[in-house]
Motif scaffolding. Structure first.
Motif, PDB file in Angstrom:
ATOM      1  N   ASP C 108      -8.571  -9.322 -13.455  1.00 58.92           N
ATOM      2  CA  ASP C 108      -8.256  -9.848 -14.700  1.00 58.92           C
ATOM      3  C   ASP C 108      -6.579  -9.686 -15.308  1.00 58.92           C
ATOM      4  O   ASP C 108      -7.009  -9.087 -16.576  1.00 58.92           O
ATOM      5  N   TYR C 109      -6.103  -9.977 -14.481  1.00 58.89           N
ATOM      6  CA  TYR C 109      -4.552  -9.165 -14.805  1.00 58.89           C
ATOM      7  C   TYR C 109      -3.995  -7.970 -14.689  1.00 58.89           C
ATOM      8  O   TYR C 109      -3.242  -8.303 -15.227  1.00 58.89           O
ATOM      9  N   ALA C 110      -4.841  -7.093 -14.092  1.00 54.86           N
ATOM     10  CA  ALA C 110      -4.944  -5.602 -14.338  1.00 54.86           C
ATOM     11  C   ALA C 110      -3.738  -5.286 -13.412  1.00 54.86           C
ATOM     12  O   ALA C 110      -2.860  -5.242 -12.334  1.00 54.86           O
ATOM     13  N   GLU C 111      -2.198  -4.928 -14.262  1.00 55.32           N
ATOM     14  CA  GLU C 111      -0.773  -3.940 -14.001  1.00 55.32           C
ATOM     15  C   GLU C 111      -1.777  -3.220 -12.621  1.00 55.32           C
ATOM     16  O   GLU C 111      -1.941  -2.339 -13.230  1.00 55.32           O
ATOM     17  N   LYS C 112      -1.034  -3.360 -11.251  1.00 50.89           N
ATOM     18  CA  LYS C 112      -1.078  -2.194 -10.341  1.00 50.89           C
ATOM     19  C   LYS C 112      -0.256  -2.076 -10.217  1.00 50.89           C
ATOM     20  O   LYS C 112       1.272  -2.736  -9.809  1.00 50.89           O
ATOM     21  N   PRO C 113       0.417  -0.518  -9.247  1.00 50.20           N
ATOM     22  CA  PRO C 113       1.678  -0.522  -9.119  1.00 50.20           C
ATOM     23  C   PRO C 113       1.965  -1.433  -7.255  1.00 50.20           C
ATOM     24  O   PRO C 113       0.934  -1.732  -6.973  1.00 50.20           O
ATOM     25  N   SER C 114       3.067  -1.693  -7.720  1.00 46.14           N
ATOM     26  CA  SER C 114       3.872  -2.175  -6.250  1.00 46.14           C
ATOM     27  C   SER C 114       4.719  -1.192  -5.095  1.00 46.14           C
ATOM     28  O   SER C 114       4.679  -1.696  -4.125  1.00 46.14           O
ATOM     29  N   LEU C 115       5.193  -0.138  -6.260  1.00 47.98           N
ATOM     30  CA  LEU C 115       5.519   0.881  -4.722  1.00 47.98           C
ATOM     31  C   LEU C 115       4.672   1.282  -4.079  1.00 47.98           C
ATOM     32  O   LEU C 115       3.307   2.299  -4.204  1.00 47.98           O
ATOM     33  N   ILE C 116       4.716   1.221  -2.575  1.00 52.22           N
ATOM     34  CA  ILE C 116       3.717   2.219  -1.615  1.00 52.22           C
ATOM     35  C   ILE C 116       4.636   3.654  -1.009  1.00 52.22           C
ATOM     36  O   ILE C 116       5.566   3.297   0.080  1.00 52.22           O
ATOM     37  N   VAL C 117       4.296   4.574  -1.399  1.00 49.25           N
ATOM     38  CA  VAL C 117       4.807   6.160  -0.808  1.00 49.25           C
ATOM     39  C   VAL C 117       4.544   5.656   1.010  1.00 49.25           C
ATOM     40  O   VAL C 117       2.794   6.143   0.675  1.00 49.25           O
ATOM     41  N   VAL C 118       4.815   5.870   1.851  1.00 52.23           N
ATOM     42  CA  VAL C 118       3.757   6.371   3.617  1.00 52.23           C
ATOM     43  C   VAL C 118       4.966   6.554   3.886  1.00 52.23           C
ATOM     44  O   VAL C 118       6.843   7.035   3.355  1.00 52.23           O
ATOM     45  N   ASP C 119       4.619   7.309   5.054  1.00 55.25           N
ATOM     46  CA  ASP C 119       5.172   8.550   5.635  1.00 55.25           C
ATOM     47  C   ASP C 119       5.726   7.620   7.050  1.00 55.25           C
ATOM     48  O   ASP C 119       5.324   6.012   7.170  1.00 55.25           O
ATOM     49  N   ARG C 120       6.526   8.419   7.777  1.00 53.46           N
ATOM     50  CA  ARG C 120       7.491   7.615   8.277  1.00 53.46           C
ATOM     51  C   ARG C 120       6.802   7.371   9.424  1.00 53.46           C
ATOM     52  O   ARG C 120       7.027   6.025   9.812  1.00 53.46           O
ATOM     53  N   ALA C 121       5.771   7.626  10.038  1.00 53.70           N
ATOM     54  CA  ALA C 121       4.911   7.053  11.104  1.00 53.70           C
ATOM     55  C   ALA C 121       3.841   6.428  10.667  1.00 53.70           C
ATOM     56  O   ALA C 121       4.265   4.757  11.651  1.00 53.70           O
ATOM     57  N   GLU C 122       3.346   5.904   9.464  1.00 53.44           N
ATOM     58  CA  GLU C 122       2.703   4.788   8.680  1.00 53.44           C
ATOM     59  C   GLU C 122       4.240   3.629   8.673  1.00 53.44           C
ATOM     60  O   GLU C 122       3.497   2.177   9.281  1.00 53.44           O
ATOM     61  N   MET C 123       5.666   3.981   8.105  1.00 53.29           N
ATOM     62  CA  MET C 123       6.812   2.795   8.321  1.00 53.29           C
ATOM     63  C   MET C 123       7.113   2.607  10.067  1.00 53.29           C
ATOM     64  O   MET C 123       7.257   1.023   9.633  1.00 53.29           O
ATOM     65  N   SER C 124       6.816   3.259  10.847  1.00 52.73           N
ATOM     66  CA  SER C 124       7.214   2.418  12.325  1.00 52.73           C
ATOM     67  C   SER C 124       5.149   1.207  12.460  1.00 52.73           C
ATOM     68  O   SER C 124       5.923   0.684  13.513  1.00 52.73           O
ATOM     69  N   LYS C 125       5.079   1.386  12.237  1.00 48.99           N
ATOM     70  CA  LYS C 125       3.777   0.695  12.348  1.00 48.99           C
ATOM     71  C   LYS C 125       3.804  -0.571  11.972  1.00 48.99           C
ATOM     72  O   LYS C 125       3.483  -1.484  11.529  1.00 48.99           O
ATOM     73  N   ILE C 126       4.480   0.076  10.396  1.00 47.33           N
ATOM     74  CA  ILE C 126       4.707  -1.158   9.232  1.00 47.33           C
ATOM     75  C   ILE C 126       5.830  -1.901   9.980  1.00 47.33           C
ATOM     76  O   ILE C 126       5.874  -3.561   9.879  1.00 47.33           O
ATOM     77  N   ILE C 127       6.660  -1.636   9.956  1.00 47.60           N
ATOM     78  CA  ILE C 127       8.265  -2.266  11.060  1.00 47.60           C
ATOM     79  C   ILE C 127       7.276  -3.438  12.283  1.00 47.60           C
ATOM     80  O   ILE C 127       7.165  -4.089  12.024  1.00 47.60           O
ATOM     81  N   ALA C 128       6.002  -2.937  13.625  1.00 45.45           N
ATOM     82  CA  ALA C 128       5.202  -3.073  14.544  1.00 45.45           C
ATOM     83  C   ALA C 128       5.309  -4.236  14.426  1.00 45.45           C
ATOM     84  O   ALA C 128       4.660  -4.621  15.177  1.00 45.45           O
ATOM     85  N   ALA C 129       4.344  -4.526  12.820  1.00 47.55           N
ATOM     86  CA  ALA C 129       3.854  -5.845  12.216  1.00 47.55           C
ATOM     87  C   ALA C 129       4.171  -6.682  12.108  1.00 47.55           C
ATOM     88  O   ALA C 129       3.766  -7.450  11.752  1.00 47.55           O
ATOM     89  N   GLN C 130       5.471  -6.091  12.579  1.00 48.19           N
ATOM     90  CA  GLN C 130       6.614  -8.039  11.463  1.00 48.19           C
ATOM     91  C   GLN C 130       6.576  -9.012  12.578  1.00 48.19           C
ATOM     92  O   GLN C 130       6.367  -8.475  13.664  1.00 48.19           O
ATOM     93  N   ASP C 131       6.605 -10.506  11.797  1.00 49.01           N
ATOM     94  CA  ASP C 131       7.404 -11.305  12.726  1.00 49.01           C
ATOM     95  C   ASP C 131       9.101 -11.706  12.767  1.00 49.01           C
ATOM     96  O   ASP C 131       9.471 -11.590  13.486  1.00 49.01           O
ATOM     97  N   VAL C 132       9.585 -11.333  11.285  1.00 48.99           N
ATOM     98  CA  VAL C 132      11.011 -10.987  10.932  1.00 48.99           C
ATOM     99  C   VAL C 132      10.909 -10.374  10.643  1.00 48.99           C
ATOM    100  O   VAL C 132      10.705  -9.782   9.687  1.00 48.99           O
TER     101      VAL C 132
END
Lengths: 102, 130, 136
Positions: C108-132
Protein backbone atom coordinates in the motif's frame (compact mmCIF):
# COMPACT_ATOMS: atom_id res chain seq x y z
CA UNK A 1 32.25 -17.66 -7.44
CA UNK A 2 35.26 -15.83 -6.03
CA UNK A 3 36.43 -12.29 -6.68
CA UNK A 4 39.60 -10.65 -8.03
CA UNK A 5 40.31 -7.52 -6.00
CA UNK A 6 42.71 -4.89 -7.34
CA UNK A 7 44.55 -2.33 -5.22
CA UNK A 8 46.42 0.42 -7.05
CA UNK A 9 47.55 2.74 -4.27
CA UNK A 10 50.31 2.52 -1.70
CA UNK A 11 49.03 1.59 1.76
CA UNK A 12 51.26 4.39 3.07
CA UNK A 13 49.07 6.85 1.16
CA UNK A 14 45.56 5.37 1.15
CA UNK A 15 43.42 2.97 3.11
CA UNK A 16 42.46 0.93 0.03
CA UNK A 17 44.72 -2.06 0.81
CA UNK A 18 43.41 -2.27 4.37
CA UNK A 19 39.84 -1.88 3.17
CA UNK A 20 40.34 -4.53 0.51
CA UNK A 21 41.89 -7.03 2.94
CA UNK A 22 39.02 -6.35 5.37
CA UNK A 23 36.48 -7.32 2.70
CA UNK A 24 37.99 -10.33 0.94
CA UNK A 25 36.29 -13.70 1.13
CA UNK A 26 38.10 -17.04 1.32
CA UNK A 27 39.22 -18.13 -2.13
CA UNK A 28 39.49 -14.58 -3.49
CA UNK A 29 42.58 -13.16 -5.15
CA UNK A 30 44.13 -9.78 -4.43
CA UNK A 31 46.28 -8.18 -7.13
CA UNK A 32 48.49 -5.23 -6.25
CA UNK A 33 49.08 -2.95 -9.22
CA UNK A 34 50.64 0.48 -9.84
CA UNK A 35 51.72 2.05 -6.50
CA UNK A 36 49.84 -0.76 -4.74
CA UNK A 37 52.89 -3.01 -5.20
CA UNK A 38 54.83 -1.18 -2.50
CA UNK A 39 52.51 -2.78 0.06
CA UNK A 40 53.93 -6.22 -0.74
CA UNK A 41 57.53 -5.48 0.23
CA UNK A 42 59.08 -7.79 2.77
CA UNK A 43 59.72 -6.05 6.07
CA UNK A 44 57.28 -3.24 5.35
CA UNK A 45 54.66 -2.16 7.85
CA UNK A 46 51.98 -4.03 5.90
CA UNK A 47 53.83 -7.31 5.47
CA UNK A 48 52.08 -8.85 8.47
CA UNK A 49 48.58 -7.94 7.26
CA UNK A 50 49.34 -9.40 3.82
CA UNK A 51 50.91 -12.56 5.21
CA UNK A 52 47.87 -13.06 7.47
CA UNK A 53 45.53 -13.08 4.46
CA UNK A 54 47.84 -15.07 2.21
CA UNK A 55 46.46 -18.56 2.46
CA UNK A 56 42.75 -17.91 2.71
CA UNK A 57 43.30 -15.66 -0.32
CA UNK A 58 46.00 -15.55 -2.95
CA UNK A 59 48.03 -12.34 -3.13
CA UNK A 60 49.63 -11.24 -6.39
CA UNK A 61 51.73 -8.27 -7.49
CA UNK A 62 52.01 -6.98 -11.05
CA UNK A 63 55.56 -7.60 -12.26
CA UNK A 64 55.88 -4.62 -14.62
CA UNK A 65 54.85 -2.28 -11.78
CA UNK A 66 57.39 -3.88 -9.42
CA UNK A 67 60.13 -3.53 -12.01
CA UNK A 68 59.22 0.10 -12.70
CA UNK A 69 59.70 0.82 -8.99
CA UNK A 70 63.00 -0.99 -8.69
CA UNK A 71 61.60 -4.07 -6.98
CA UNK A 72 61.78 -7.76 -7.77
CA UNK A 73 59.97 -10.93 -6.72
CA UNK A 74 62.55 -11.72 -4.03
CA UNK A 75 61.76 -8.40 -2.30
CA UNK A 76 58.21 -9.46 -1.58
CA UNK A 77 56.46 -10.97 1.40
CA UNK A 78 56.81 -14.77 1.17
CA UNK A 79 54.02 -16.34 -0.85
CA UNK A 80 53.12 -13.25 -2.88
CA UNK A 81 53.14 -14.32 -6.51
CA UNK A 82 54.21 -12.13 -9.40
CA UNK A 83 52.11 -11.98 -12.58
CA UNK A 84 52.39 -9.99 -15.80
CA UNK A 85 49.48 -8.36 -17.67
CA UNK A 86 48.59 -11.71 -19.23
CA UNK A 87 48.41 -13.16 -15.72
CA UNK A 88 46.18 -10.25 -14.70
CA UNK A 89 43.83 -11.15 -17.57
CA UNK A 90 43.85 -14.82 -16.52
CA UNK A 91 42.97 -13.90 -12.93
CA UNK A 92 40.12 -11.66 -14.11
CA UNK A 93 38.81 -14.47 -16.32
CA UNK A 94 39.14 -17.16 -13.62
CA UNK A 95 37.30 -15.18 -10.97
CA UNK A 96 33.60 -14.31 -11.27
CA UNK A 97 34.00 -10.55 -10.89
CA UNK A 98 36.64 -7.87 -10.48
CA UNK A 99 36.39 -5.37 -7.63
CA UNK A 100 38.69 -2.35 -7.82
CA UNK A 101 39.52 -0.67 -4.50
CA UNK A 102 39.94 2.86 -5.79
CA UNK B 1 35.55 -14.23 -22.93
CA UNK B 2 34.17 -10.74 -23.32
CA UNK B 3 35.72 -7.89 -21.33
CA UNK B 4 34.61 -4.34 -20.66
CA UNK B 5 37.18 -1.82 -19.46
CA UNK B 6 36.46 1.42 -17.60
CA UNK B 7 39.08 4.18 -17.43
CA UNK B 8 38.37 6.80 -14.77
CA UNK B 9 41.47 8.97 -15.02
CA UNK B 10 43.14 11.06 -17.67
CA UNK B 11 46.56 10.32 -19.15
CA UNK B 12 49.89 11.03 -17.44
CA UNK B 13 48.76 12.28 -13.99
CA UNK B 14 47.63 8.78 -13.04
CA UNK B 15 48.83 5.41 -14.30
CA UNK B 16 45.24 4.21 -14.74
CA UNK B 17 45.09 4.75 -18.50
CA UNK B 18 48.48 3.07 -19.01
CA UNK B 19 47.45 0.05 -16.96
CA UNK B 20 44.11 -0.16 -18.76
CA UNK B 21 45.91 0.00 -22.11
CA UNK B 22 48.40 -2.75 -21.19
CA UNK B 23 45.53 -4.83 -19.81
CA UNK B 24 43.51 -4.31 -23.01
CA UNK B 25 46.47 -5.47 -25.13
CA UNK B 26 46.87 -8.56 -22.96
CA UNK B 27 43.14 -9.32 -23.23
CA UNK B 28 43.37 -9.20 -27.03
CA UNK B 29 46.64 -11.16 -27.14
CA UNK B 30 44.91 -13.96 -25.24
CA UNK B 31 42.19 -14.12 -27.87
CA UNK B 32 39.49 -12.59 -25.68
CA UNK B 33 37.12 -9.93 -26.91
CA UNK B 34 36.76 -6.35 -25.70
CA UNK B 35 33.13 -5.29 -25.86
CA UNK B 36 33.89 -1.66 -25.05
CA UNK B 37 36.34 0.68 -23.34
CA UNK B 38 34.43 3.36 -21.46
CA UNK B 39 36.14 6.60 -20.43
CA UNK B 40 34.57 8.32 -17.43
CA UNK B 41 35.42 11.09 -14.95
CA UNK B 42 38.77 12.66 -16.01
CA UNK B 43 39.24 9.54 -18.16
CA UNK B 44 37.51 11.47 -20.96
CA UNK B 45 40.77 13.43 -21.31
CA UNK B 46 42.32 10.38 -22.98
CA UNK B 47 40.13 11.19 -25.94
CA UNK B 48 41.46 14.59 -27.03
CA UNK B 49 43.71 14.65 -30.09
CA UNK B 50 45.28 17.92 -28.91
CA UNK B 51 47.72 16.36 -26.45
CA UNK B 52 51.36 16.72 -27.46
CA UNK B 53 53.56 14.74 -25.06
CA UNK B 54 57.35 14.96 -25.36
CA UNK B 55 58.69 12.83 -28.22
CA UNK B 56 60.60 10.47 -25.93
CA UNK B 57 57.42 9.62 -24.00
CA UNK B 58 54.45 7.45 -24.94
CA UNK B 59 51.45 9.12 -26.56
CA UNK B 60 48.54 7.49 -24.80
CA UNK B 61 45.85 9.00 -27.02
CA UNK B 62 47.64 7.66 -30.10
CA UNK B 63 48.14 4.25 -28.50
CA UNK B 64 44.42 3.98 -27.77
CA UNK B 65 43.47 5.26 -31.24
CA UNK B 66 45.81 2.75 -32.89
CA UNK B 67 44.53 -0.12 -30.76
CA UNK B 68 40.97 0.86 -31.66
CA UNK B 69 41.90 0.93 -35.35
CA UNK B 70 43.73 -2.39 -35.38
CA UNK B 71 41.20 -4.32 -33.27
CA UNK B 72 37.96 -2.49 -34.12
CA UNK B 73 37.59 -1.44 -30.49
CA UNK B 74 34.68 0.66 -29.31
CA UNK B 75 36.17 3.56 -27.32
CA UNK B 76 33.36 5.53 -25.72
CA UNK B 77 33.79 8.86 -23.96
CA UNK B 78 30.97 9.73 -21.56
CA UNK B 79 29.10 12.77 -22.86
CA UNK B 80 28.23 14.29 -19.48
CA UNK B 81 31.79 13.93 -18.19
CA UNK B 82 33.16 15.15 -21.54
CA UNK B 83 31.05 18.28 -21.56
CA UNK B 84 32.32 19.24 -18.10
CA UNK B 85 35.89 18.85 -19.28
CA UNK B 86 35.77 20.29 -22.78
CA UNK B 87 35.98 17.13 -24.88
CA UNK B 88 33.82 17.65 -27.98
CA UNK B 89 33.12 15.97 -31.27
CA UNK B 90 31.96 17.98 -34.30
CA UNK B 91 28.26 17.48 -33.51
CA UNK B 92 28.61 18.51 -29.88
CA UNK B 93 30.76 21.52 -30.77
CA UNK B 94 28.06 22.70 -33.13
CA UNK B 95 25.26 22.00 -30.66
CA UNK B 96 27.04 23.85 -27.85
CA UNK B 97 28.16 26.73 -30.07
CA UNK B 98 31.87 26.02 -29.57
CA UNK B 99 34.44 26.93 -32.21
CA UNK B 100 36.01 23.54 -32.68
CA UNK B 101 36.12 19.90 -31.67
CA UNK B 102 38.98 17.86 -30.26
CA UNK B 103 37.87 14.22 -30.20
CA UNK B 104 40.63 11.81 -31.21
CA UNK B 105 40.28 9.19 -33.96
CA UNK B 106 38.66 5.96 -32.82
CA UNK B 107 36.87 7.60 -29.88
CA UNK B 108 33.18 8.43 -29.88
CA UNK B 109 31.06 10.44 -27.46
CA UNK B 110 27.98 8.78 -26.06
CA UNK B 111 25.85 8.44 -22.94
CA UNK B 112 26.31 6.69 -19.64
CA UNK B 113 23.90 4.01 -20.83
CA UNK B 114 26.88 2.67 -22.80
CA UNK B 115 28.64 1.93 -19.51
CA UNK B 116 25.65 0.05 -18.11
CA UNK B 117 25.26 -1.83 -21.39
CA UNK B 118 28.93 -2.80 -21.20
CA UNK B 119 28.33 -4.18 -17.70
CA UNK B 120 25.40 -6.20 -18.98
CA UNK B 121 26.99 -7.50 -22.18
CA UNK B 122 30.51 -8.24 -20.97
CA UNK B 123 31.48 -11.27 -18.90
CA UNK B 124 33.92 -9.18 -16.87
CA UNK B 125 34.08 -5.46 -16.25
CA UNK B 126 37.39 -4.10 -14.99
CA UNK B 127 37.73 -0.56 -13.59
CA UNK B 128 40.98 1.43 -13.62
CA UNK B 129 41.10 4.67 -11.67
CA UNK B 130 42.69 6.77 -8.95
CA UNK C 1 17.44 -3.71 -24.65
CA UNK C 2 19.07 -6.86 -23.37
CA UNK C 3 17.03 -9.51 -21.59
CA UNK C 4 19.83 -10.21 -19.14
CA UNK C 5 19.30 -9.06 -15.59
CA UNK C 6 22.50 -8.67 -13.65
CA UNK C 7 23.43 -7.62 -10.14
CA UNK C 8 25.21 -4.26 -10.17
CA UNK C 9 26.96 -2.89 -7.11
CA UNK C 10 28.18 0.70 -6.97
CA UNK C 11 30.97 1.00 -4.42
CA UNK C 12 31.39 4.46 -2.90
CA UNK C 13 34.44 4.96 -0.69
CA UNK C 14 35.03 8.69 -1.03
CA UNK C 15 33.52 11.69 0.71
CA UNK C 16 31.52 14.08 -1.49
CA UNK C 17 32.83 17.43 -2.83
CA UNK C 18 36.58 16.86 -2.33
CA UNK C 19 36.49 14.93 -5.60
CA UNK C 20 33.83 14.51 -8.26
CA UNK C 21 33.51 10.72 -7.85
CA UNK C 22 30.41 10.76 -5.61
CA UNK C 23 28.48 13.06 -7.95
CA UNK C 24 29.43 11.24 -11.13
CA UNK C 25 28.76 7.86 -9.49
CA UNK C 26 25.25 9.06 -8.73
CA UNK C 27 24.82 10.06 -12.37
CA UNK C 28 25.62 6.49 -13.41
CA UNK C 29 23.15 5.11 -10.87
CA UNK C 30 20.36 7.34 -12.23
CA UNK C 31 21.01 6.40 -15.85
CA UNK C 32 21.53 2.75 -14.92
CA UNK C 33 18.11 2.62 -13.27
CA UNK C 34 16.47 2.71 -16.70
CA UNK C 35 18.12 -0.62 -17.57
CA UNK C 36 16.10 -2.54 -14.98
CA UNK C 37 19.00 -4.41 -13.45
CA UNK C 38 19.36 -5.43 -9.80
CA UNK C 39 21.04 -2.37 -8.30
CA UNK C 40 22.68 -1.89 -4.89
CA UNK C 41 24.90 0.86 -3.57
CA UNK C 42 27.63 0.28 -0.99
CA UNK C 43 28.90 3.08 1.24
CA UNK C 44 32.23 2.12 2.76
CA UNK C 45 35.01 4.17 4.44
CA UNK C 46 34.62 7.92 3.74
CA UNK C 47 31.82 7.02 1.31
CA UNK C 48 29.43 7.12 4.29
CA UNK C 49 29.88 10.90 4.27
CA UNK C 50 27.92 11.02 1.00
CA UNK C 51 24.79 10.27 3.04
CA UNK C 52 25.32 12.87 5.79
CA UNK C 53 22.20 14.78 6.70
CA UNK C 54 22.22 18.56 6.48
CA UNK C 55 24.81 19.02 3.73
CA UNK C 56 25.07 22.74 2.92
CA UNK C 57 27.43 23.64 0.11
CA UNK C 58 26.40 27.28 -0.28
CA UNK C 59 29.48 28.77 1.36
CA UNK C 60 31.80 26.35 -0.46
CA UNK C 61 30.23 27.45 -3.73
CA UNK C 62 29.60 23.89 -4.95
CA UNK C 63 26.53 22.15 -6.30
CA UNK C 64 24.67 20.30 -3.55
CA UNK C 65 23.63 16.95 -4.97
CA UNK C 66 22.72 15.29 -1.66
CA UNK C 67 18.97 15.51 -2.37
CA UNK C 68 19.47 13.09 -5.23
CA UNK C 69 20.08 10.22 -2.80
CA UNK C 70 16.61 10.83 -1.36
CA UNK C 71 15.12 10.57 -4.85
CA UNK C 72 16.70 7.19 -5.60
CA UNK C 73 13.58 5.38 -4.40
CA UNK C 74 11.66 6.91 -7.32
CA UNK C 75 14.20 5.23 -9.61
CA UNK C 76 13.61 1.81 -8.04
CA UNK C 77 17.01 2.01 -6.33
CA UNK C 78 16.18 0.78 -2.85
CA UNK C 79 19.25 -0.89 -1.44
CA UNK C 80 21.81 1.50 0.00
CA UNK C 81 24.15 -0.58 2.16
CA UNK C 82 26.04 1.42 4.78
CA UNK C 83 28.91 -0.21 6.61
CA UNK C 84 28.62 -0.06 10.38
CA UNK C 85 32.38 -0.19 11.04
CA UNK C 86 32.95 2.70 8.63
CA UNK C 87 30.46 4.80 10.61
CA UNK C 88 32.00 3.77 13.95
CA UNK C 89 35.57 4.53 12.85
CA UNK C 90 34.49 8.04 11.89
CA UNK C 91 32.53 8.78 15.03
CA UNK C 92 29.28 8.74 13.07
CA UNK C 93 25.91 7.28 13.94
CA UNK C 94 23.04 6.24 11.70
CA UNK C 95 21.13 9.24 13.07
CA UNK C 96 23.70 11.50 11.39
CA UNK C 97 22.64 10.21 7.97
CA UNK C 98 19.79 11.59 5.89
CA UNK C 99 16.60 9.56 5.79
CA UNK C 100 16.32 7.75 2.44
CA UNK C 101 13.09 5.91 1.77
CA UNK C 102 11.08 4.27 -0.99
CA UNK C 103 7.39 3.55 -1.44
CA UNK C 104 6.61 -0.15 -1.39
CA UNK C 105 3.95 -0.74 -4.04
CA UNK C 106 3.33 -4.22 -2.62
CA UNK C 107 2.49 -2.79 0.80
CA UNK C 108 0.00 0.00 0.00
CA UNK C 109 2.86 2.36 -0.89
CA UNK C 110 4.15 2.40 2.66
CA UNK C 111 7.37 4.41 3.07
CA UNK C 112 10.24 2.09 3.89
CA UNK C 113 13.91 2.82 4.60
CA UNK C 114 16.41 2.32 1.78
CA UNK C 115 19.44 2.65 4.07
CA UNK C 116 20.53 -0.76 5.30
CA UNK C 117 23.30 -0.78 7.89
CA UNK C 118 25.42 -3.91 7.56
CA UNK C 119 28.61 -5.01 9.24
CA UNK C 120 31.86 -5.60 7.41
CA UNK C 121 31.38 -9.35 7.11
CA UNK C 122 27.95 -8.82 5.53
CA UNK C 123 29.44 -6.24 3.16
CA UNK C 124 31.99 -8.84 2.03
CA UNK C 125 29.14 -11.22 1.24
CA UNK C 126 27.28 -8.51 -0.67
CA UNK C 127 30.37 -7.90 -2.82
CA UNK C 128 30.77 -11.64 -3.38
CA UNK C 129 27.19 -11.90 -4.68
CA UNK C 130 27.52 -9.37 -7.54
CA UNK C 131 27.89 -9.73 -11.28
CA UNK C 132 29.30 -6.25 -11.87
CA UNK C 133 31.14 -4.06 -9.36
CA UNK C 134 31.54 -0.40 -10.36
CA UNK C 135 33.99 1.45 -8.12
CA UNK C 136 34.31 5.20 -8.02
Amino acid sequence: MSTLHTVNKSPFERSSLKSCLDHVSAGDAVLLIEDGVVGARKGSQFAGALAAKNGACAIYALGPDLAARGMKASDLVDGVKVVDYAGFVDLAAEKSRVCAWL
Amino acid sequence: MRFAIVVNEGPYTHQASDTAYQFARAVLAKGHEIFRVFFYHDGVNNGTRYTVPPQDDRNLQKLWSELAESHKLDLVVCIAAAQRRGILDANEAKRQGKDGDNIAPGFRISGLGQLIEAGIEADRLVVFGD
Amino acid sequence: MSETKKKFLYVNRKAPYGTIYALESLEVVLIGAAFEQHVSLAFIDDGVYQLMDGQDTAAAGMKNFSKTYKALGDYEVRKLYVERESLDERGLKVENLMPVTYEDEDDDYAEKPSLIVVDRAEMSKIIAAQDVVLSF
